[in-house]
Design a protein around this motif. Structure first.
Motif, PDB file in Angstrom:
ATOM      1  N   MET A 112      -9.409 -17.496  -3.537  1.00  0.00           N
ATOM      2  CA  MET A 112      -8.892 -16.128  -3.472  1.00  0.00           C
ATOM      3  C   MET A 112      -7.511 -16.048  -4.097  1.00  0.00           C
ATOM      4  O   MET A 112      -7.197 -15.108  -4.840  1.00  0.00           O
ATOM      5  CB  MET A 112      -8.839 -15.667  -2.013  1.00  0.00           C
ATOM      6  N   GLN A 113      -6.673 -17.026  -3.819  1.00  0.00           N
ATOM      7  CA  GLN A 113      -5.308 -17.007  -4.335  1.00  0.00           C
ATOM      8  C   GLN A 113      -5.271 -17.338  -5.828  1.00  0.00           C
ATOM      9  O   GLN A 113      -4.487 -16.751  -6.580  1.00  0.00           O
ATOM     10  CB  GLN A 113      -4.445 -17.972  -3.524  1.00  0.00           C
ATOM     11  N   LYS A 114      -6.123 -18.244  -6.274  1.00  0.00           N
ATOM     12  CA  LYS A 114      -6.158 -18.604  -7.695  1.00  0.00           C
ATOM     13  C   LYS A 114      -6.664 -17.447  -8.546  1.00  0.00           C
ATOM     14  O   LYS A 114      -6.112 -17.154  -9.615  1.00  0.00           O
ATOM     15  CB  LYS A 114      -7.042 -19.839  -7.899  1.00  0.00           C
ATOM     16  N   VAL A 115      -7.717 -16.776  -8.099  1.00  0.00           N
ATOM     17  CA  VAL A 115      -8.275 -15.657  -8.860  1.00  0.00           C
ATOM     18  C   VAL A 115      -7.279 -14.500  -8.901  1.00  0.00           C
ATOM     19  O   VAL A 115      -7.141 -13.818  -9.917  1.00  0.00           O
ATOM     20  CB  VAL A 115      -9.626 -15.204  -8.258  1.00  0.00           C
ATOM     21  N   ALA A 116      -6.565 -14.288  -7.809  1.00  0.00           N
ATOM     22  CA  ALA A 116      -5.568 -13.214  -7.776  1.00  0.00           C
ATOM     23  C   ALA A 116      -4.519 -13.433  -8.861  1.00  0.00           C
ATOM     24  O   ALA A 116      -4.098 -12.478  -9.539  1.00  0.00           O
ATOM     25  CB  ALA A 116      -4.908 -13.152  -6.405  1.00  0.00           C
ATOM     26  N   SER A 117      -4.120 -14.678  -9.044  1.00  0.00           N
ATOM     27  CA  SER A 117      -3.100 -14.994 -10.040  1.00  0.00           C
ATOM     28  C   SER A 117      -3.564 -14.609 -11.443  1.00  0.00           C
ATOM     29  O   SER A 117      -2.772 -14.132 -12.264  1.00  0.00           O
ATOM     30  CB  SER A 117      -2.768 -16.486  -9.974  1.00  0.00           C
ATOM     31  N   LYS A 118      -4.842 -14.764 -11.740  1.00  0.00           N
ATOM     32  CA  LYS A 118      -5.395 -14.413 -13.055  1.00  0.00           C
ATOM     33  C   LYS A 118      -5.331 -12.916 -13.308  1.00  0.00           C
ATOM     34  O   LYS A 118      -5.349 -12.473 -14.456  1.00  0.00           O
ATOM     35  CB  LYS A 118      -6.841 -14.900 -13.161  1.00  0.00           C
ATOM     36  N   HIS A 119      -5.276 -12.135 -12.240  1.00  0.00           N
ATOM     37  CA  HIS A 119      -5.252 -10.677 -12.372  1.00  0.00           C
ATOM     38  C   HIS A 119      -3.845 -10.105 -12.193  1.00  0.00           C
ATOM     39  O   HIS A 119      -3.692  -8.891 -12.023  1.00  0.00           O
ATOM     40  CB  HIS A 119      -6.199 -10.056 -11.343  1.00  0.00           C
ATOM     41  N   GLY A 120      -2.840 -10.971 -12.215  1.00  0.00           N
ATOM     42  CA  GLY A 120      -1.475 -10.495 -12.032  1.00  0.00           C
ATOM     43  C   GLY A 120      -1.213 -10.022 -10.618  1.00  0.00           C
ATOM     44  O   GLY A 120      -0.322  -9.209 -10.369  1.00  0.00           O
ATOM     45  N   LEU A 121      -2.004 -10.554  -9.662  1.00  0.00           N
ATOM     46  CA  LEU A 121      -1.889 -10.177  -8.264  1.00  0.00           C
ATOM     47  C   LEU A 121      -1.508 -11.394  -7.426  1.00  0.00           C
ATOM     48  O   LEU A 121      -1.592 -12.532  -7.888  1.00  0.00           O
ATOM     49  CB  LEU A 121      -3.219  -9.606  -7.755  1.00  0.00           C
ATOM     50  N   VAL A 122      -1.125 -11.133  -6.188  1.00  0.00           N
ATOM     51  CA  VAL A 122      -0.907 -12.203  -5.216  1.00  0.00           C
ATOM     52  C   VAL A 122      -1.730 -11.872  -3.980  1.00  0.00           C
ATOM     53  O   VAL A 122      -1.701 -10.743  -3.481  1.00  0.00           O
ATOM     54  CB  VAL A 122       0.578 -12.338  -4.833  1.00  0.00           C
ATOM     55  N   CYS A 123      -2.495 -12.856  -3.523  1.00  0.00           N
ATOM     56  CA  CYS A 123      -3.301 -12.704  -2.307  1.00  0.00           C
ATOM     57  C   CYS A 123      -2.492 -13.250  -1.134  1.00  0.00           C
ATOM     58  O   CYS A 123      -2.158 -14.434  -1.101  1.00  0.00           O
ATOM     59  CB  CYS A 123      -4.620 -13.470  -2.451  1.00  0.00           C
ATOM     60  N   LEU A 124      -2.160 -12.362  -0.196  1.00  0.00           N
ATOM     61  CA  LEU A 124      -1.376 -12.749   0.978  1.00  0.00           C
ATOM     62  C   LEU A 124      -2.315 -13.006   2.151  1.00  0.00           C
ATOM     63  O   LEU A 124      -3.063 -12.116   2.555  1.00  0.00           O
ATOM     64  CB  LEU A 124      -0.386 -11.646   1.355  1.00  0.00           C
ATOM     65  N   LEU A 125      -2.263 -14.219   2.701  1.00  0.00           N
ATOM     66  CA  LEU A 125      -3.130 -14.592   3.815  1.00  0.00           C
ATOM     67  C   LEU A 125      -2.375 -14.674   5.137  1.00  0.00           C
ATOM     68  O   LEU A 125      -2.981 -14.998   6.158  1.00  0.00           O
ATOM     69  CB  LEU A 125      -3.805 -15.936   3.519  1.00  0.00           C
ATOM     70  N   HIS A 126      -1.086 -14.369   5.124  1.00  0.00           N
ATOM     71  CA  HIS A 126      -0.313 -14.362   6.365  1.00  0.00           C
ATOM     72  C   HIS A 126      -0.869 -13.304   7.308  1.00  0.00           C
ATOM     73  O   HIS A 126      -1.349 -12.248   6.881  1.00  0.00           O
ATOM     74  CB  HIS A 126       1.156 -14.082   6.056  1.00  0.00           C
ATOM     75  N   GLU A 127      -0.790 -13.600   8.621  1.00  0.00           N
ATOM     76  CA  GLU A 127      -1.338 -12.670   9.613  1.00  0.00           C
ATOM     77  C   GLU A 127      -0.586 -11.346   9.671  1.00  0.00           C
ATOM     78  O   GLU A 127      -1.167 -10.316  10.009  1.00  0.00           O
ATOM     79  CB  GLU A 127      -1.314 -13.321  11.012  1.00  0.00           C
ATOM     80  N   ILE A 185      -4.961 -21.203  22.716  1.00  0.00           N
ATOM     81  CA  ILE A 185      -4.238 -22.256  22.001  1.00  0.00           C
ATOM     82  C   ILE A 185      -4.804 -22.450  20.599  1.00  0.00           C
ATOM     83  O   ILE A 185      -4.065 -22.672  19.645  1.00  0.00           O
ATOM     84  CB  ILE A 185      -4.299 -23.575  22.793  1.00  0.00           C
ATOM     85  N   SER A 186      -6.121 -22.326  20.468  1.00  0.00           N
ATOM     86  CA  SER A 186      -6.779 -22.591  19.184  1.00  0.00           C
ATOM     87  C   SER A 186      -6.412 -21.585  18.102  1.00  0.00           C
ATOM     88  O   SER A 186      -6.651 -21.838  16.916  1.00  0.00           O
ATOM     89  CB  SER A 186      -8.301 -22.615  19.368  1.00  0.00           C
ATOM     90  N   VAL A 187      -5.835 -20.436  18.485  1.00  0.00           N
ATOM     91  CA  VAL A 187      -5.445 -19.426  17.491  1.00  0.00           C
ATOM     92  C   VAL A 187      -3.927 -19.233  17.475  1.00  0.00           C
ATOM     93  O   VAL A 187      -3.420 -18.268  16.910  1.00  0.00           O
ATOM     94  CB  VAL A 187      -6.143 -18.079  17.758  1.00  0.00           C
ATOM     95  N   ALA A 188      -3.200 -20.144  18.117  1.00  0.00           N
ATOM     96  CA  ALA A 188      -1.750 -19.990  18.259  1.00  0.00           C
ATOM     97  C   ALA A 188      -1.021 -20.503  17.028  1.00  0.00           C
ATOM     98  O   ALA A 188      -1.068 -21.690  16.708  1.00  0.00           O
ATOM     99  CB  ALA A 188      -1.264 -20.732  19.504  1.00  0.00           C
ATOM    100  N   THR A 189      -0.363 -19.600  16.332  1.00  0.00           N
ATOM    101  CA  THR A 189       0.525 -19.935  15.217  1.00  0.00           C
ATOM    102  C   THR A 189       1.670 -18.942  15.217  1.00  0.00           C
ATOM    103  O   THR A 189       1.586 -17.869  15.819  1.00  0.00           O
ATOM    104  CB  THR A 189      -0.188 -19.857  13.851  1.00  0.00           C
ATOM    105  N   ALA A 190       2.713 -19.282  14.494  1.00  0.00           N
ATOM    106  CA  ALA A 190       3.855 -18.372  14.392  1.00  0.00           C
ATOM    107  C   ALA A 190       3.427 -17.045  13.791  1.00  0.00           C
ATOM    108  O   ALA A 190       3.867 -15.977  14.225  1.00  0.00           O
ATOM    109  CB  ALA A 190       4.955 -19.016  13.544  1.00  0.00           C
ATOM    110  N   GLY A 191       2.551 -17.091  12.794  1.00  0.00           N
ATOM    111  CA  GLY A 191       2.098 -15.864  12.151  1.00  0.00           C
ATOM    112  C   GLY A 191       1.227 -15.021  13.056  1.00  0.00           C
ATOM    113  O   GLY A 191       1.378 -13.796  13.128  1.00  0.00           O
ATOM    114  N   ASN A 192       0.314 -15.654  13.769  1.00  0.00           N
ATOM    115  CA  ASN A 192      -0.619 -14.903  14.615  1.00  0.00           C
ATOM    116  C   ASN A 192       0.065 -14.308  15.842  1.00  0.00           C
ATOM    117  O   ASN A 192      -0.425 -13.332  16.414  1.00  0.00           O
ATOM    118  CB  ASN A 192      -1.781 -15.801  15.040  1.00  0.00           C
TER     119      ASN A 192
END
Length: 698
Positions: A293-308, A366-373
């Motif tokens: 997803m992130q690599k293809v976005a780069s080809k289109h002049g885009l950035v794919c953000l996956l942060h929560e 706990i299994s979904v615990a991250t700084a972003g989430n």
């Protein structure tokens, strides 16, 4: 459509290729290893390696790598070429069974949580034959497990495979009690729905916070966000549609069943959902999907953000984990059938899940615990941090009737009447969907909605598989050898409902009254942050279950608690340092420049006409000067609390300092910066606005 069928899986050494390139003897032996866990013969490995290498070279590969998933949250790979010296001075293209089965990356440079000392570098990767090899660029990627010299798991694949085996073992015991002797294997399957944002690369490059942390640390709310709800399922913009088309092509070549794509609720937000696959393969595919997803976005002049939560004030991104259990004979064990009240086998497996979620609600959190989430859970686009289950009216009524020893009257399937003759009538589902529930039954599967968009799906499925395996083990231990199976079964189901009914909630999970009821009356846990929940991984009951199910060793659990808390602390520390850098180098100078411009304008007006009003300029200067002082003091305070936090040696205490001091200080500083952005003229503010980022892709 013909092109899709021809290209699908063209870069995967899948069952079609193995059948075509291996002898029937070798192929059957390999399939037995994959389906039944039989030992892999070295001769089989050599034959597979040769066939795999030949296929890879034919498709342009020059190198191979053992592709694995260390505890960094991303994948890792070390490339080796196929070439070997030839007697005549040329090269041979070689690849042996030993090279296929085992690799040796440096284990000291990956997170180990104390399992390995820095000077103890040896680690091993081991081929996972259940997940197909694939080609990425010019490299053959071989999915592997990753362990230390001492045999400890240093990755996410190994515990996931262990948890699947644990559930298989206990589920087979239950099925035999119901007379299902033909079933050889039970496995879980997952369909993870992946949410993400797309923004223009030009805007992204101007935002240090996005580049360093994945989320915006400052940014005032635009005049229009998701207020009108017009983005959800709306017409896909041409540039985004072109991206999605290319993304599908790349994913299909890698055998990833990308199925559904649409706009999500927030502007610039989208979703991609695959068809269900075996959990281990689904986890591999999801990691690969995020990378592509992130690599293809780069080809289109885009950035794919996956942060929560890349943008404050609009919906964040999750990854809904649709989980089910099935047999090798094709039976979905969570399918209620036409008469779920009479389907004892389904009811027992349903109860096993209910018991598992209640007993180990903390592990699921706990299994979904991250700084972003942590930024996402409890907001309007995500379930609360309190784990509960939604079953719908029919199943809830069935369980209530069993618990009270009352007959179940049943519900009549209703036809939907839409009031227009030309529109077809169709049966209405027996349950509605509850988007506020963390763990919802959706017909023949459960949807766990709390998972964050950047997370590996392995962690949640490890815990879910292990917890359900524990429930099934308890059931099998009690039911095997009883004199009256049906009576014992009924009492078992009845007891489970009585003991665990507190976890079932079909109402609005966002309601503050529910949170109060859940915690104060029902006794459910409410761990709001990673710092709150992560130490509970080592609670006695959790260690006991996970070690007895042979999913983790005590040392592996200790290491994971250390690693996950350390990651949490480092993530927020990087965010804090980035915010300090942005404020000192860009925001404060920009405010000063604009103040100077306003002061200059006021001075010019006074020179032209001493009676000319400068109240507008004075008002701006007063507001900005006050905010400037607040921001200056705030960044000093943030630097101080960051230094104090980093000086703390105990990782648990450091997590609490992040929660109690660093994050609140960052939030206060952000608030002042966002107020300043609303006053400073656009050409003086150093960063693209939310409006430019969220509505910039046409």
């Amino acid at each position: 459509m013909k092109q899709v069928k021809e290209n699908f899986g063209k870069l995967v050494f899948d069952d079609r290729e193995m059948k075509a390139r291996l002898s029937s003897k070798i192929y059957n032996s390999l399939k037995k290893t994959i389906s039944e866990g039989a030992k892999l013969d070295s001769n089989v490995a050599d034959a597979v390696a040769v066939a795999m290498k030949d296929w890879a070279v034919e498709n342009g590969a020059t190198h191979y790598t053992h592709w694995f998933q260390p505890l960094t949250g991303v994948t890792a790979e070390k490339h080796d070429s196929f070439i070997a010296p030839a007697p005549d001075g040329g090269v041979l293209m070689e690849f042996s069974g030993k090279e296929l089965i085992q690799g040796e990356p440096d284990a000291s440079s990956f997170p180990s949580g104390g399992l390995r000392a820095t000077f103890e570098a040896r680690g091993y990767t081991a081929w996972d034959p259940t997940s197909y090899a694939f080609i990425k660029g010019t490299t053959l990627c071989i999915p592997t497990a990753f362990c230390s010299y001492g045999g400890e798991a240093l990755d996410k694949k190994t515990p996931l495979l262990r948890s699947m085996e644990a559930l298989n073992k206990q589920a087979l015991r239950i099925l035999k009690l119901f007379g299902n002797e033909d079933v050889k294997y039970v496995s879980t399957s997952v369909g993870p729905e992946q949410e993400y944002f797309l923004i223009d690369r030009k805007e992204y490059d101007k935002r240090p916070d996005l580049k360093y942390t994945g989320r915006t640390l400052v940014g005032s709310r635009p005049p229009r966000g998701q207020d009108l709800d017009d983005h959800y399922f709306g017409v896909i913009k041409p540039r985004v549609a072109a991206y999605m088309e290319d993304l599908n092509d790349e994913l299909w070549k890698l055998g990833i069943y990308a199925k559904t794509e649409h706009n999500e609720v927030a502007p610039a937000q989208h979703e991609l959902a695959p068809i269900y696959d075996t959990t281990n393969i689904a986890a591999d595919h999801n990691q690969l999907m995020m990378e592509i997803m992130q690599k293809v976005a780069s080809k289109h002049g885009l950035v794919c953000l996956l942060h929560e939560k890349p943008f404050a004030g609009v919906n964040g991104s999750g990854k809904h984990n649709n989980w089910s259990v099935g047999t090798d004979t094709g039976e979905n064990l969570l399918n209620p059938g036409d008469t779920p009240s009479e389907n004892a086998q389904f009811l027992l497996f349903l109860c096993a899940v209910i018991k598992a979620v209640d007993d180990y609600q903390d592990l699921l959190r706990i299994s979904v615990a991250t700084a972003g989430n942590d930024h996402r859970l409890g907001a309007n686009e995500a379930p609360p941090a309190v784990v509960s289950m939604f079953l719908g009216d029919e199943l809830t009524a069935i369980l209530k009737a069993i618990m009270n020893d009352e007959p179940y009257e049943g519900t009549e399937t209703k036809k939907m009447k839409l009031g227009v003759d030309v529109l077809p009538r169709f049966n209405r589902d027996n349950t509605d969907r509850n988007r506020t529930s963390p763990f919802a039954f959706t017909g023949n599967k459960f949807e766990f909605r709390a998972l964050g968009s950047s997370n590996s799906i392995s962690c949640v499925n490890i815990m879910l598989n292990a917890a359900v395996a524990e429930s099934l083990k308890i059931y099998a231990d009690r039911l095997e050898g009883v004199d009256n199976f049906e009576e014992a079964l009924h009492e078992m189901i009845k007891k489970t409902i009585k003991d665990h009914k507190r976890i079932i909630f079909n109402g609005n999970g966002y309601d503050e009254a529910w949170i109060k009821e859940a915690t104060e009356e029902r006794g459910l846990v409410n761990y709001k942050t990673t710092a709150d929940c992560m130490p509970h991984l080592l609670d006695e009951k959790n260690v006991k279950m996970l070690t007895e199910q042979k999913v983790f060793t005590p040392a592996e659990l200790n290491s994971r608690m250390e690693i996950m808390l350390d990651n949490y602390c480092k993530t927020i520390t990087i965010e804090g340092n980035t915010l300090v850098d942005m404020v000192r180098k860009d925001i404060l100078p920009s405010i000063e420049m604009y103040l100077s411009k306003v002061a200059e304008t006021a001075s010019l007006k006074q020179k032209v006409d001493s009676k000319m009003s400068i109240s507008y300029e004075k008002n701006i200067m007063n507001k900005l000067s006050s905010l400037n002082d607040i921001i200056f003091a705030g960044v000093d305070t943030l630097e101080k609390v960051l230094e104090e936090e980093q000086a703390i040696e105990d990782i648990v205490e450091q997590g609490y300092a992040i929660r109690d001091k660093v994050l609140p200080t960052m939030e206060s500083l952000r608030e002042a910066c966002d107020q300043a952005e609303m006053i400073v003229a656009k050409e003086y503010w150093p960063y693209p606005s939310y409006g430019e980022m969220l509505f910039g892709v046409k």
